[in-house]
Design an enzyme around this catalytic site. Structure first.
Site, PDB file in Angstrom:
ATOM      1  N   GLU A 126       0.702  -1.398   0.017  1.00  0.00           N
ATOM      2  CA  GLU A 126       0.186   0.027  -0.111  1.00  0.00           C
ATOM      3  C   GLU A 126       0.892   0.944  -0.092  1.00  0.00           C
ATOM      4  OE1 GLU A 126      -4.083  -1.343   2.083  1.00  0.00           O
ATOM      5  OE2 GLU A 126      -2.185  -1.407   3.222  1.00  0.00           O
ATOM      6  N   GLU A 146      -4.091  -9.478   3.760  1.00  0.00           N
ATOM      7  CA  GLU A 146      -4.934  -9.184   5.011  1.00  0.00           C
ATOM      8  C   GLU A 146      -6.151 -10.194   5.237  1.00  0.00           C
ATOM      9  OE1 GLU A 146      -2.617  -5.316   4.025  1.00  0.00           O
ATOM     10  OE2 GLU A 146      -3.370  -6.869   2.923  1.00  0.00           O
TER      11      GLU A 146
END
Length: 277
Positions: A126, A146
């Site tokens: 990210e 995740e």
């Protein structure tokens, strides 16, 4: 394992700063250094923001390169061990700019280049996605694991990745957590350049940053502003926003001395002398 051998090394790393800064010809090189996986806790996130804020405030700095120490990890993302030990839960305040100091720093009008020199996982991916350009070494891999720990990539992964990849590919990465190698990322246009062995990404990124920095600083800021302000608009609506008089960087560029200097330098066959005004 000989624990006596490891202890001095651990103490040395504990004394070192997790974020190092270096300036190379107007390019601010930001190095994340938190062995072993360059994971990011709240204090490190705030130090990263401080580095990006320095880029924003210092007129002598034109571009930043974000990279990491070591050869295995660019960043494993959020430091889950620190979160578990110190109460840095899901709602942790990572400070201005959000996670890693960049993922929610939406008004930065100077470019950032990610030099990915290893695994960019979770928040590490990210962080790279929050940059404007990505250079990756050939052994680098990108992944968002995740869902495997009961979460989603909400520091920009679920928002930025579908804008950068075909939806089926982005959905696959988000839903399965599979890793994408640098050559595949380049084929999809996620990565601007794939470099050779260890240590090559940061040099290539600095070189790329130097090419960016040769442009007029006000024009570079205007490009970033217009891209940001029109990314969700169709072309006619984008023109309307562009001509609205409500984009300060664009307006400043149009009225600047640099906007007159560029054509003059071209006509006189000489390099332009940018003043940033």
């Amino acid at each position: 394992m000989d624990t006596h051998t490891d202890q001095p090394d651990q103490e040395r790393h504990a004394r070192e700063e997790p974020v190092r800064l270096d300036v190379r010809d107007g390019v601010l090189v930001i190095t994340l250094d938190r062995p072993k996986a360059n994971a990011i806790d709240v204090p490190t996130s705030r130090k990263l923001y401080a580095a990006f804020d320095r880029l924003r405030r210092d007129d002598a700095l034109r571009v930043a390169v974000i990279t990491a120490a070591g050869q295995r990890f660019f960043s494993a993302g959020w430091d889950l061990k620190a979160a578990a030990a110190g109460g840095e839960g899901i709602e942790a305040d990572h400070g201005p700019g959000g996670f890693a100091g960049l993922t929610e720093l939406f008004d930065l009008d100077k470019p950032v280049i990610a030099a990915v020199n290893g695994l960019a996982l979770g928040g590490g991916f990210e962080l790279a996605l929050a940059a404007d350009l990505i250079v990756a070494e050939e052994h680098a891999e990108f992944g968002l694991p995740e869902t495997g720990i009961g979460m989603i990539a909400d520091s920009g992964g679920v928002l930025r990745l579908p804008k950068r990849l075909p939806s089926a590919i982005a959905n696959e990465l988000l839903l399965t957590g599979r890793r994408m190698a640098a050559p595949e990322a380049a084929r999809w246009g996620l990565v601007n350049e794939v470099t050779g062995g260890p240590g090559t990404a940061v040099d290539a990124a600095v070189s790329l940053g130097g090419r960016v920095a040769r442009g007029a600083p006000l024009a570079i800021a205007a490009v970033k502003e217009v891209l940001r302000e029109t990314e969700t608009l169709d072309v006619p609506s984008g023109y309307g926003r562009l001509r609205s008089g409500e984009l300060p960087c664009y307006g400043t560029m149009l009225a600047s001395r640099d906007a007159r200097e560029g054509p003059r330098a071209f006509a006189e066959k000489r390099p332009p002398r940018w003043q940033g005004r």
